[in-house]
Design a protein around this motif. Sequence first.
Motif, PDB file in Angstrom:
ATOM      1  N   HIS A   1       0.719  -1.147  -0.155  1.00  0.00           N
ATOM      2  CA  HIS A   1       0.010   0.005  -0.199  1.00  0.00           C
ATOM      3  C   HIS A   1       0.878   1.345   0.122  1.00  0.00           C
ATOM      4  CE1 HIS A   1      -3.319   2.551   0.662  1.00  0.00           C
ATOM      5  NE2 HIS A   1      -4.232   1.721   0.327  1.00  0.00           N
TER       6      HIS A   1
ATOM      7  N   GLU B   1       4.647   2.470  -9.875  1.00  0.00           N
ATOM      8  CA  GLU B   1       5.011   3.416  -8.986  1.00  0.00           C
ATOM      9  C   GLU B   1       6.381   3.883  -9.081  1.00  0.00           C
ATOM     10  OE1 GLU B   1       3.173   5.876  -6.038  1.00  0.00           O
ATOM     11  OE2 GLU B   1       2.385   4.440  -7.484  1.00  0.00           O
TER      12      GLU B   1
ATOM     13  N   LEU C   1       4.657  -3.666 -13.478  1.00  0.00           N
ATOM     14  CA  LEU C   1       3.141  -3.713 -13.560  1.00  0.00           C
ATOM     15  C   LEU C   1       2.464  -2.502 -13.340  1.00  0.00           C
ATOM     16  CD1 LEU C   1       3.943  -6.619 -14.575  1.00  0.00           C
ATOM     17  CD2 LEU C   1       1.893  -7.378 -12.847  1.00  0.00           C
ATOM     18  N   PHE C   2       1.545  -2.002 -14.243  1.00  0.00           N
ATOM     19  CA  PHE C   2       0.760  -0.799 -13.839  1.00  0.00           C
ATOM     20  C   PHE C   2      -0.373  -1.239 -13.026  1.00  0.00           C
ATOM     21  CE2 PHE C   2       1.983   2.957 -16.194  1.00  0.00           C
ATOM     22  CZ  PHE C   2       3.442   2.507 -16.595  1.00  0.00           C
ATOM     23  N   ASN C   3      -1.448  -0.515 -12.411  1.00  0.00           N
ATOM     24  CA  ASN C   3      -2.475  -0.949 -11.469  1.00  0.00           C
ATOM     25  C   ASN C   3      -2.983  -2.034 -12.090  1.00  0.00           C
ATOM     26  OD1 ASN C   3      -1.566   1.620 -10.952  1.00  0.00           O
ATOM     27  ND2 ASN C   3      -3.280   1.542  -9.295  1.00  0.00           N
TER      28      ASN C   3
ATOM     29  N   GLU D   1      -8.670  -1.979   0.592  1.00  0.00           N
ATOM     30  CA  GLU D   1      -8.028  -0.716   1.035  1.00  0.00           C
ATOM     31  C   GLU D   1      -7.590   0.069  -0.236  1.00  0.00           C
ATOM     32  OE1 GLU D   1      -7.211  -3.521   1.854  1.00  0.00           O
ATOM     33  OE2 GLU D   1      -4.911  -3.836   1.583  1.00  0.00           O
TER      34      GLU D   1
ATOM     35  N   SER E   1      -6.609  11.834  -9.753  1.00  0.00           N
ATOM     36  CA  SER E   1      -5.378  11.277 -10.272  1.00  0.00           C
ATOM     37  C   SER E   1      -5.744  10.126 -11.164  1.00  0.00           C
ATOM     38  CB  SER E   1      -4.860  10.603  -8.872  1.00  0.00           C
ATOM     39  OG  SER E   1      -4.576   9.329  -8.884  1.00  0.00           O
TER      40      SER E   1
ATOM     41  N   ARG F   1      -4.970   6.393 -13.308  1.00  0.00           N
ATOM     42  CA  ARG F   1      -4.343   5.323 -13.276  1.00  0.00           C
ATOM     43  C   ARG F   1      -4.709   4.474 -14.633  1.00  0.00           C
ATOM     44  NH1 ARG F   1      -1.898   7.671 -10.093  1.00  0.00           N
ATOM     45  NH2 ARG F   1      -1.091   6.927  -8.192  1.00  0.00           N
TER      46      ARG F   1
ATOM     47  N   ARG G   1      -2.345  11.577  -0.013  1.00  0.00           N
ATOM     48  CA  ARG G   1      -0.960  11.238   0.250  1.00  0.00           C
ATOM     49  C   ARG G   1      -0.151  12.289   0.480  1.00  0.00           C
ATOM     50  NH1 ARG G   1      -1.337   5.886  -3.636  1.00  0.00           N
ATOM     51  NH2 ARG G   1      -2.994   5.206  -2.556  1.00  0.00           N
TER      52      ARG G   1
ATOM     53  N   GLU H   1       1.669  12.805  -4.098  1.00  0.00           N
ATOM     54  CA  GLU H   1       0.874  11.949  -5.349  1.00  0.00           C
ATOM     55  C   GLU H   1       1.674  11.854  -6.480  1.00  0.00           C
ATOM     56  OE1 GLU H   1      -1.263   9.630  -5.907  1.00  0.00           O
ATOM     57  OE2 GLU H   1      -3.086  10.724  -5.191  1.00  0.00           O
TER      58      GLU H   1
HETATM   59  O1  F7E Z   1      -4.480   4.420  -5.312  1.00  0.00           O
HETATM   60  C1  F7E Z   1      -6.241   7.517  -5.246  1.00  0.00           C
HETATM   61  C2  F7E Z   1      -4.820   7.689  -4.948  1.00  0.00           C
HETATM   62  O2  F7E Z   1      -4.335   2.635  -3.379  1.00  0.00           O
HETATM   63  C3  F7E Z   1      -4.970   4.674  -6.583  1.00  0.00           C
HETATM   64  C4  F7E Z   1      -0.582  -0.922  -5.591  1.00  0.00           C
HETATM   65  O3  F7E Z   1      -0.998  -2.125  -6.291  1.00  0.00           O
HETATM   66  O4  F7E Z   1      -0.586   0.049  -7.922  1.00  0.00           O
HETATM   67  C5  F7E Z   1      -1.363   0.289  -6.404  1.00  0.00           C
HETATM   68  O5  F7E Z   1      -0.964   1.428  -5.825  1.00  0.00           O
HETATM   69  C6  F7E Z   1      -5.181   6.257  -6.858  1.00  0.00           C
HETATM   70  C7  F7E Z   1      -4.068   7.324  -5.891  1.00  0.00           C
HETATM   71  O6  F7E Z   1      -3.249   2.261  -5.775  1.00  0.00           O
HETATM   72  C8  F7E Z   1      -8.498   7.138  -2.692  1.00  0.00           C
HETATM   73  O7  F7E Z   1      -4.337   8.825  -4.292  1.00  0.00           O
HETATM   74  C9  F7E Z   1      -8.162   8.687  -4.177  1.00  0.00           C
HETATM   75  O8  F7E Z   1      -3.628   8.295  -6.878  1.00  0.00           O
HETATM   76  O9  F7E Z   1      -5.732   2.089  -5.214  1.00  0.00           O
HETATM   77  P1  F7E Z   1      -4.366   2.857  -4.874  1.00  0.00           P
HETATM   78  P2  F7E Z   1      -1.768   2.788  -5.972  1.00  0.00           P
HETATM   79  O10 F7E Z   1      -1.202   3.667  -4.955  1.00  0.00           O
HETATM   80  O11 F7E Z   1      -1.774   3.435  -7.559  1.00  0.00           O
HETATM   81  C10 F7E Z   1       0.684   0.251  -7.774  1.00  0.00           C
HETATM   82  C11 F7E Z   1       1.014  -0.092  -9.348  1.00  0.00           C
HETATM   83  C12 F7E Z   1       1.324  -0.662  -6.642  1.00  0.00           C
HETATM   84  O12 F7E Z   1       2.375  -1.315  -7.072  1.00  0.00           O
HETATM   85  C13 F7E Z   1       0.692  -0.750  -5.567  1.00  0.00           C
HETATM   86  O13 F7E Z   1       1.414  -1.903  -5.001  1.00  0.00           O
HETATM   87  O14 F7E Z   1      -6.240   6.570  -6.046  1.00  0.00           O
HETATM   88  N1  F7E Z   1      -7.255   7.555  -4.171  1.00  0.00           N
HETATM   89  N2  F7E Z   1      -8.995   8.181  -2.992  1.00  0.00           N
HETATM   90  C14 F7E Z   1      -7.239   6.861  -3.386  1.00  0.00           C
HETATM   91  N3  F7E Z   1      -6.749   5.750  -2.834  1.00  0.00           N
HETATM   92  C15 F7E Z   1      -6.862   4.803  -1.994  1.00  0.00           C
HETATM   93  N4  F7E Z   1      -6.237   3.869  -1.534  1.00  0.00           N
HETATM   94  N5  F7E Z   1      -8.072   5.351  -1.156  1.00  0.00           N
HETATM   95  C16 F7E Z   1      -8.772   6.242  -1.362  1.00  0.00           C
HETATM   96  O15 F7E Z   1      -9.911   6.588  -0.756  1.00  0.00           O
END
Ligand code: F7E
Length: 348
Positions: A83, A128, A176-178, A187, A215, A217, A295, A298
């Motif tokens: 995370h 990331e 890998l992308f998301n 979460e 943001s 993805r 965060r 970001e």
């Molecule tokens: O956030 C925004 C947040 O936590 C995606 C992991 O698998 O992919 C993942 O990392 C976006 C971010 O994934 C909330 O700020 C808005 O911009 O789902 P996420 P991540 O950080 O992109 C990469 C490739 C990995 O390698 C990682 O292990 O969504 N966002 N509002 C939020 N994010 C979360 N978690 N919660 C919110 O309420």
Amino acid sequence: MTKRALITGITGQDGALLAEILLAKGYEVHGMRLYSAVPDAGRIESIDGLNLHYGDMTDGGNITRLLDTIQPDEIYNLAAMSHVHVSFAVPEAAANINALGPLRILEAMRTIGATENQIRFYQASSSEMFGRSPAPQNEMTNFEPCSPYGTAKLYAYWMTRNYREAYGLYAANGILFNHESPLRGEEFVTRKITKAICEIEAGLRDKISLGNLDSKRDWGHAKDYMEGIWQILQAPEADDYVLATGEAHSVRDFVEVAFSYIGTEIIWEGDGINEVGRDKITGNILIDIKSEFFRPKEVNYLLGDATKAREKLGWSPSYSFEGLVEDMMRADRVVKSRIELQSKIRAV
Ligand code: F7E
């Protein structure tokens, strides 16, 4: 001869999906799981034929013994402190697990005398690592990580390359992308949204609180990506590959498409922390913004270019963005129906 695979992080979304794929291909599958006093998410309990071992990415002796005992043909290192937001709270743990963990596996491979091609090692690198580098990102893009998570992953990426070049080990990176699925942890933003919408539909809650809606993805389906990482390890030469869909969407888009699955249209009002998303028909607030989900730094825009994987491995994703959202919504609605049924049974 039956191939033997070791998957670290087998209890996670990716580990469970990869285990099923490898079992279907006839592999003997070994999984490393972390001891926990509380039950894990229950993703692997229904998979028959797994060989499970307790292990810990912070314990080099344990990893060496496991490799020596199992003698795997392929190692998929999927274990991580995954995370991004939480990594700001536990940066040292993120480095120990995500950076030094893979190094411990690479060292174990050397210690047990793995020669070229004897054991194939896959490192779960991450988009990331690109951080604020301009999109689209591919294998030639500069890395500019913006989090303890991304920075630790970058160390592991370079060590994987270094051990390939210095010692001739078969060690490959998948950047890998998301990648998401119904098994995604609650979460992460996609699953947080799909689960909450199904709970709103069932009358179990009123709204979802989110952070940065803008943001972007590049979201793909984890099933496609797990097939891709298997392909990465089947290539004659170890190499590094981006896996991505080539399409980016904002968190806001994800919310809108997921709500449309239950027939709800969202109207946005206000700005920044005061923005809300309302049901177009009822006017009810279904989304609000909370600062705790932002965060410290970001990554605003990740969009991958997987041309190399397509040309060299023949890999391409099969799920569209809409197909991914639909798969996750359908699965969470089934869970929601089960909850409703249970409460009806209790009421009788
Ligand atoms: O956030 C925004 C947040 O936590 C995606 C992991 O698998 O992919 C993942 O990392 C976006 C971010 O994934 C909330 O700020 C808005 O911009 O789902 P996420 P991540 O950080 O992109 C990469 C490739 C990995 O390698 C990682 O292990 O969504 N966002 N509002 C939020 N994010 C979360 N978690 N919660 C919110 O309420």
